[in-house]
Design an enzyme around this catalytic site. Structure first.
Site, PDB file in Angstrom:
ATOM      1  CB  THR A  48      30.503 -21.733  10.631  1.00 26.57           C
ATOM      2  OG1 THR A  48      31.411 -20.910  10.132  1.00 26.57           O
ATOM      3  CG2 THR A  48      29.897 -22.173  11.396  1.00 26.57           C
ATOM      4  CB  CYS A  49      31.282 -21.905   5.288  1.00 26.45           C
ATOM      5  SG  CYS A  49      30.637 -20.270   5.238  1.00 26.45           S
ATOM      6  CG  ASN A  50      32.045 -17.340   6.598  1.00 30.99           C
ATOM      7  OD1 ASN A  50      33.425 -17.328   6.144  1.00 30.99           O
ATOM      8  ND2 ASN A  50      31.318 -16.567   6.704  1.00 30.99           N
ATOM      9  CB  SER A 105      29.570 -12.086  11.188  1.00 27.83           C
ATOM     10  OG  SER A 105      29.396 -13.355  11.299  1.00 27.83           O
ATOM     11  CD  GLU A 110      26.168 -14.485   9.921  1.00 32.76           C
ATOM     12  OE1 GLU A 110      25.233 -14.591   9.649  1.00 32.76           O
ATOM     13  OE2 GLU A 110      26.787 -14.490  10.337  1.00 32.76           O
ATOM     14  CG  ASP A 111      20.247 -12.871  11.378  1.00 26.91           C
ATOM     15  OD1 ASP A 111      20.182 -13.856  10.341  1.00 26.91           O
ATOM     16  OD2 ASP A 111      19.289 -12.647  11.801  1.00 26.91           O
ATOM     17  CD  GLN A 112      24.146 -19.268   7.031  1.00 29.17           C
ATOM     18  OE1 GLN A 112      24.822 -18.283   6.873  1.00 29.17           O
ATOM     19  NE2 GLN A 112      23.582 -20.602   7.473  1.00 29.17           N
ATOM     20  CD  GLN A 116      26.801 -20.865  11.467  1.00 27.54           C
ATOM     21  OE1 GLN A 116      26.778 -19.896  11.181  1.00 27.54           O
ATOM     22  NE2 GLN A 116      26.246 -21.644  10.010  1.00 27.54           N
ATOM     23  CB  ALA A 185      19.282 -16.700 -17.585  1.00 28.26           C
TER      24      ALA A 185
END
Length: 412
Positions: A48-50, A105, A110-112, A116, A185
């Site tokens: 993953t990214c981490n 994490s 977090e549960d993402q 994975q 914005a």
């Protein structure tokens, strides 16, 4: 068979280095082939990214050493001072459970990562790299993580300033059916607007000095109405909620302009420096939340997450111990299977003998076979349960004894 993990993550190296050790699906297949060459047949690769980590089963200590070397060699990082880690047995199993639960994490709880981890073991299964043991360990890690999310609800204590701000608005009258003005914005304004639309406002106005930026935001949120900066006070008169998130160096909403306001107004200032005059918090009809007040909530939530994480680790300890007990019984599986096969042979031979000697109806034959089967397995139930609980250092002794007693020479 032992369990281990090798790799690196955000705790050891920055994103620039993590990018160099990322696994695509093709690279995973290449790594599996390399692992086979050192005798490691089963593993799950999590990229993953981490984190970039390989969870695997091994037999000999030398395989663990070779796996660490392989990881560095595979990415040509042996001479580049890449900091990697390895854990084995109880430590590795505990770490895997904590990763599944989000306790390792960047954002605790977090549960993402749970999805994975599930995807990584599914990929391993599809490639024939997941045996009974690895599958069981991951399934237990995922099951434990789901129980932790359900019972401890760590992720329900948000850390995003924008999201915490929206929750404050929800707690003070809500957003549904209200008119909302968003000034800005940029990324923070866009995120706040995303949360706003999730709660079904009546109307959303966007104010920005740059019409070009406002129109870019309108491409993402079709239902917003763009208002020129000069008309912000005029339109604000009919609004129930004001959200500011600009990078402007000075105040955009002044106290003097709202002196005569008598309609309740919820204000959320997500800007730094502040966009809304801080003196407006003393206005009887205005409720103001700024970065400082939201940061206090975020810090309290961080502390609460840490407390819940520590409590959930006690849950993990028990689950890991249960897994280790199960793993210790695995070497006896073949002997137990052989014993059950021997029981089936005895049941069948006894049934054949009685069938020849007795004149039985079809129903009586059925009852006879079922009775023999139930009796034999009732007799063997406790011995089999005992075999599963034998201590590791006594397993070989018991295997030999059972195989000799029941003439199971081929079971070992």
């Amino acid at each position: 068979m032992k369990f281990a993990v090798v790799g690196t993550n955000f705790q050891y190296v920055p994103i620039a280095q993590r990018e160099l050790v990322s696994f695509s699906d093709t690279k995973k297949l290449e790594m599996y082939a390399c692992m086979e060459n050192i005798g490691i047949l089963y593993g799950a690769i999590v990229s993953t990214c981490n984190r970039s980590e390989i969870y695997f089963l091994y037999e000999k200590e030398e395989q663990l050493c070779k796996m660490k070397e392989l990881y560095l060699d595979f990415f040509h990082m042996k001479d580049k001072n890449l900091k990697i880690f390895h854990k084995q047995e109880t430590e590795a199993l505990t770490y895997m459970f904590e990763v599944c639960a989000g306790l390792q994490s960047l954002v605790v709880g977090e549960d993402q990562i749970l999805g994975q981890m599930a995807e990584s073991i599914q990929f391993a299964k599809e490639q024939g790299k997941c045996n009974k043991v690895l599958h069981k360990l991951f399934q237990e890690g995922i099951r434990c993580a789901k129980a932790i999310h359900r019972d401890f609800k760590i992720s329900e204590h948000p850390l995003s300033i924008a999201y915490i701000g929206i929750l404050q608005l929800m707690a003070h009258g809500g957003i549904k059916g209200k008119k909302v003005m968003v000034i800005g914005a940029g990324n923070m304004a866009s995120l706040a607007m995303q949360y706003v639309f999730e709660h079904h406002p009546l109307k959303v106005y966007n104010v920005n000095r740059s019409i070009k930026n406002a129109m870019r935001l309108q491409e993402k949120f079709k239902d917003i109405q763009i208002i020129s900066f000069d008309k912000r006070y005029e339109i604000l008169e009919e609004c129930d909620i004001l959200i500011c998130a600009t990078s402007c160096p000075h105040v955009l909403i002044c106290k003097e302009k709202l002196k005569t306001r008598r309609k309740p107004l919820l204000c959320l200032d997500l800007a730094s420096p502040r966009d809304i005059d801080e003196q407006l918090k003393y206005h009887p009809d205005i409720t103001l939340f700024d970065i400082d007040s939201l940061q206090e909530i975020a810090c309290a939530n961080v502390k609460k997450r840490e407390e819940l994480a520590e409590a959930s680790r006690q849950h993990i300890i028990q689950s890991v111990q249960d897994c280790e007990k199960w793993m210790a019984s695995v070497p006896m599986d073949k002997t137990i299977a052989g014993l059950q096969e021997r029981c089936d042979e005895v049941i069948q031979s006894t049934y054949d003998l009685l069938e020849r000697k007795l004149e039985l109806t079809k129903r009586e034959k059925y009852i006879l076979y079922k009775t023999l089967h139930a009796s034999m397995y009732r007799l063997m139930k406790e011995p089999i349960r005992t075999l599963k609980q034998i201590e590791v250092d006594k397993q070989e002794q018991y295997k030999e004894m059972v195989e000799k007693l029941f003439e199971m020479e081929d079971a070992g």
